[in-house]
Design a protein around this motif. Structure first.
Motif, PDB file in Angstrom:
ATOM      1  N   ASN A  12       0.795  -1.217   0.000  1.00  0.00           N
ATOM      2  CA  ASN A  12       0.000   0.000   0.000  1.00  0.00           C
ATOM      3  C   ASN A  12       0.831   1.271   0.000  1.00  0.00           C
ATOM      4  O   ASN A  12       0.355   2.329  -0.421  1.00  0.00           O
ATOM      5  CB  ASN A  12      -0.950  -0.002   1.201  1.00  0.00           C
ATOM      6  CG  ASN A  12      -2.002  -1.079   1.097  1.00  0.00           C
ATOM      7  OD1 ASN A  12      -2.491  -1.391   0.005  1.00  0.00           O
ATOM      8  ND2 ASN A  12      -2.356  -1.680   2.231  1.00  0.00           N
ATOM      9  N   GLU A  13       2.067   1.185   0.471  1.00  0.00           N
ATOM     10  CA  GLU A  13       2.950   2.364   0.462  1.00  0.00           C
ATOM     11  C   GLU A  13       3.066   2.938  -0.948  1.00  0.00           C
ATOM     12  O   GLU A  13       3.161   4.157  -1.130  1.00  0.00           O
ATOM     13  CB  GLU A  13       4.332   1.970   0.991  1.00  0.00           C
ATOM     14  CG  GLU A  13       5.107   3.107   1.598  1.00  0.00           C
ATOM     15  CD  GLU A  13       4.508   3.569   2.921  1.00  0.00           C
ATOM     16  OE1 GLU A  13       3.837   4.627   2.932  1.00  0.00           O
ATOM     17  OE2 GLU A  13       4.717   2.880   3.941  1.00  0.00           O
ATOM     18  N   TYR A  14       3.045   2.051  -1.956  1.00  0.00           N
ATOM     19  CA  TYR A  14       3.172   2.477  -3.352  1.00  0.00           C
ATOM     20  C   TYR A  14       1.829   2.810  -3.994  1.00  0.00           C
ATOM     21  O   TYR A  14       1.789   3.359  -5.101  1.00  0.00           O
ATOM     22  CB  TYR A  14       3.847   1.379  -4.171  1.00  0.00           C
ATOM     23  CG  TYR A  14       5.302   1.189  -3.850  1.00  0.00           C
ATOM     24  CD1 TYR A  14       6.205   2.242  -3.949  1.00  0.00           C
ATOM     25  CD2 TYR A  14       5.791  -0.053  -3.459  1.00  0.00           C
ATOM     26  CE1 TYR A  14       7.547   2.068  -3.645  1.00  0.00           C
ATOM     27  CE2 TYR A  14       7.131  -0.239  -3.167  1.00  0.00           C
ATOM     28  CZ  TYR A  14       8.003   0.830  -3.264  1.00  0.00           C
ATOM     29  OH  TYR A  14       9.340   0.642  -2.974  1.00  0.00           O
ATOM     30  N   ILE A  15       0.733   2.458  -3.322  1.00  0.00           N
ATOM     31  CA  ILE A  15      -0.588   2.648  -3.904  1.00  0.00           C
ATOM     32  C   ILE A  15      -1.263   3.917  -3.395  1.00  0.00           C
ATOM     33  O   ILE A  15      -1.709   4.764  -4.177  1.00  0.00           O
ATOM     34  CB  ILE A  15      -1.484   1.427  -3.602  1.00  0.00           C
ATOM     35  CG1 ILE A  15      -0.783   0.123  -4.016  1.00  0.00           C
ATOM     36  CG2 ILE A  15      -2.840   1.581  -4.295  1.00  0.00           C
ATOM     37  CD1 ILE A  15      -0.412   0.047  -5.481  1.00  0.00           C
ATOM     38  N   ASP A  16      -1.330   4.061  -2.076  1.00  0.00           N
ATOM     39  CA  ASP A  16      -1.964   5.251  -1.499  1.00  0.00           C
ATOM     40  C   ASP A  16      -1.170   5.798  -0.317  1.00  0.00           C
ATOM     41  O   ASP A  16      -1.700   6.546   0.499  1.00  0.00           O
ATOM     42  CB  ASP A  16      -3.401   4.939  -1.078  1.00  0.00           C
ATOM     43  CG  ASP A  16      -3.506   3.795  -0.069  1.00  0.00           C
ATOM     44  OD1 ASP A  16      -2.458   3.360   0.463  1.00  0.00           O
ATOM     45  OD2 ASP A  16      -4.632   3.319   0.192  1.00  0.00           O
ATOM     46  N   SER A  18       3.079   6.923   1.100  1.00  0.00           N
ATOM     47  CA  SER A  18       4.067   7.988   0.922  1.00  0.00           C
ATOM     48  C   SER A  18       4.860   7.882  -0.369  1.00  0.00           C
ATOM     49  O   SER A  18       5.541   8.831  -0.752  1.00  0.00           O
ATOM     50  CB  SER A  18       5.037   7.982   2.114  1.00  0.00           C
ATOM     51  OG  SER A  18       4.349   8.232   3.326  1.00  0.00           O
ATOM     52  N   ARG A  20       3.690   6.898  -3.667  1.00  0.00           N
ATOM     53  CA  ARG A  20       2.720   6.566  -4.704  1.00  0.00           C
ATOM     54  C   ARG A  20       3.369   6.531  -6.086  1.00  0.00           C
ATOM     55  O   ARG A  20       3.920   7.532  -6.560  1.00  0.00           O
ATOM     56  CB  ARG A  20       1.565   7.565  -4.698  1.00  0.00           C
ATOM     57  CG  ARG A  20       0.782   7.554  -3.396  1.00  0.00           C
ATOM     58  CD  ARG A  20      -0.408   8.493  -3.444  1.00  0.00           C
ATOM     59  NE  ARG A  20      -1.020   8.623  -2.119  1.00  0.00           N
ATOM     60  CZ  ARG A  20      -2.131   9.295  -1.877  1.00  0.00           C
ATOM     61  NH1 ARG A  20      -2.743   9.904  -2.877  1.00  0.00           N
ATOM     62  NH2 ARG A  20      -2.606   9.350  -0.652  1.00  0.00           N
ATOM     63  N   THR A  22       3.788   6.714  -9.953  1.00  0.00           N
ATOM     64  CA  THR A  22       3.122   7.570 -10.944  1.00  0.00           C
ATOM     65  C   THR A  22       3.386   7.166 -12.387  1.00  0.00           C
ATOM     66  O   THR A  22       2.637   7.555 -13.280  1.00  0.00           O
ATOM     67  CB  THR A  22       3.541   9.041 -10.758  1.00  0.00           C
ATOM     68  OG1 THR A  22       4.977   9.146 -10.865  1.00  0.00           O
ATOM     69  CG2 THR A  22       3.092   9.562  -9.403  1.00  0.00           C
ATOM     70  N   LEU A  26      -0.713   3.744 -11.909  1.00  0.00           N
ATOM     71  CA  LEU A  26      -1.179   2.574 -11.165  1.00  0.00           C
ATOM     72  C   LEU A  26      -2.334   1.880 -11.875  1.00  0.00           C
ATOM     73  O   LEU A  26      -2.500   0.664 -11.776  1.00  0.00           O
ATOM     74  CB  LEU A  26      -1.598   2.980  -9.755  1.00  0.00           C
ATOM     75  CG  LEU A  26      -0.450   3.375  -8.813  1.00  0.00           C
ATOM     76  CD1 LEU A  26      -1.002   4.023  -7.550  1.00  0.00           C
ATOM     77  CD2 LEU A  26       0.413   2.167  -8.474  1.00  0.00           C
ATOM     78  N   GLY A  67       0.608   1.067   5.224  1.00  0.00           N
ATOM     79  CA  GLY A  67       1.553   1.196   4.118  1.00  0.00           C
ATOM     80  C   GLY A  67       2.397  -0.041   3.903  1.00  0.00           C
ATOM     81  O   GLY A  67       2.744  -0.380   2.776  1.00  0.00           O
ATOM     82  N   TYR A 113       7.388  -3.200  -7.610  1.00  0.00           N
ATOM     83  CA  TYR A 113       7.947  -1.861  -7.421  1.00  0.00           C
ATOM     84  C   TYR A 113       9.241  -1.871  -6.595  1.00  0.00           C
ATOM     85  O   TYR A 113       9.479  -2.797  -5.850  1.00  0.00           O
ATOM     86  CB  TYR A 113       6.907  -0.985  -6.709  1.00  0.00           C
ATOM     87  CG  TYR A 113       5.564  -0.998  -7.378  1.00  0.00           C
ATOM     88  CD1 TYR A 113       5.414  -0.590  -8.710  1.00  0.00           C
ATOM     89  CD2 TYR A 113       4.432  -1.440  -6.697  1.00  0.00           C
ATOM     90  CE1 TYR A 113       4.168  -0.609  -9.334  1.00  0.00           C
ATOM     91  CE2 TYR A 113       3.182  -1.454  -7.316  1.00  0.00           C
ATOM     92  CZ  TYR A 113       3.068  -1.040  -8.636  1.00  0.00           C
ATOM     93  OH  TYR A 113       1.843  -1.062  -9.254  1.00  0.00           O
ATOM     94  N   LEU A 143       8.362   6.643  -9.185  1.00  0.00           N
ATOM     95  CA  LEU A 143       7.883   8.003  -9.010  1.00  0.00           C
ATOM     96  C   LEU A 143       9.033   8.978  -9.193  1.00  0.00           C
ATOM     97  O   LEU A 143      10.186   8.564  -9.344  1.00  0.00           O
ATOM     98  CB  LEU A 143       7.239   8.183  -7.637  1.00  0.00           C
ATOM     99  CG  LEU A 143       8.085   7.932  -6.387  1.00  0.00           C
ATOM    100  CD1 LEU A 143       7.487   8.707  -5.201  1.00  0.00           C
ATOM    101  CD2 LEU A 143       8.121   6.453  -6.020  1.00  0.00           C
TER     102      LEU A 143
END
Length: 214
Positions: A12-16, A18, A20, A22, A26, A67, A113, A143
């Motif tokens: 989730n850290e990469y989804i919503d 710190s 995210r 780009t 996603l 996250g 990721y 990102l």
């Protein structure tokens, strides 16, 4: 060829959180990760899910945090192995290498990721360990970065790493192309440094080379 799909840090850290992701968006990478997992299951290719873990005090990937948790759709998919890691490479300090050897896997396919961090580190580590490597260009991502050395956009960072990996470390391919390869049994291969620099050598005339060495 005996493949395993390695799904790295789809948390989730990469989804919503710190970090995210780009690029690719996603909305592109997550469906492709799930499509690759579904195709692997259908083709009886083992799936290894890798999860980065950090201390509870860490600002990212903290143990027990939202996250740090796996994306639910990834966590719920059938898998052969779950690997917790604390370093960039999924091999470093984990059972992954020994498990792949026991399963007689000779080629790993990387999704997840981030492109230039854990994906690239795992790919390079795998090559040194004698594995063939494939990387799904649209099932990975990153990102924007900026620090004392400069800045780079997510797209430029992602694409530059793909070019470097294709130059000898990994066969870079789309998810759709990889699924086709699963169905046909086709092997996917990287290029090499010599072929990857053909354009540079063509543009470098003898006169220009002479000037550069003066």
């Amino acid at each position: 060829m005996n493949r395993a799909l390695i799904v790295i840090d789809v948390q989730n850290e990469y989804i919503d959180g710190s970090l995210r992701v780009t690029y690719p968006p996603l909305g592109v990478s997550v469906p492709n990760i799930l499509a690759a997992m579904q195709a692997a299951t259908g083709a009886h290719v083992p799936i290894v899910i890798v999860q980065h873990v950090a201390p509870e005090s860490s600002p990212i990937f903290a143990t027990g945090s939202h996250g740090g948790a796996l994306l639910a759709s990834v966590a719920e998919h059938p898998r052969s192995l779950l690997v917790d890691k604390t370093e960039d490479s999924a091999f470093d300090g984990t059972v992954l290498g020994a498990w792949l050897a026991a399963e007689e896997v000779d080629t790993i396919t990387i999704a997840g990721y981030m492109t230039q961090n854990c994906d690239e580190a795992t790919a390079r580590d795998a090559v040194q360990r004698g594995f063939g490597v494939e990387l799904l260009s649209d099932a990975t991502g990153t990102l924007d970065f900026a620090n004392e050395a400069g800045s780079i956009s997510a797209q430029a960072l992602h694409e530059s790493v793909l070019v470097v990996l294709q130059s000898g470390f990994a066969a870079v391919t789309t998810t759709a192309e990889w699924v086709d390869a699963l169905q046909t049994g086709a092997a996917l291969s990287p290029s090499d440094i010599f072929a990857s620099t053909a354009g540079a050598r063509t543009r470098q005339t003898p006169a220009a080379a002479s000037q550069e060495t003066r």
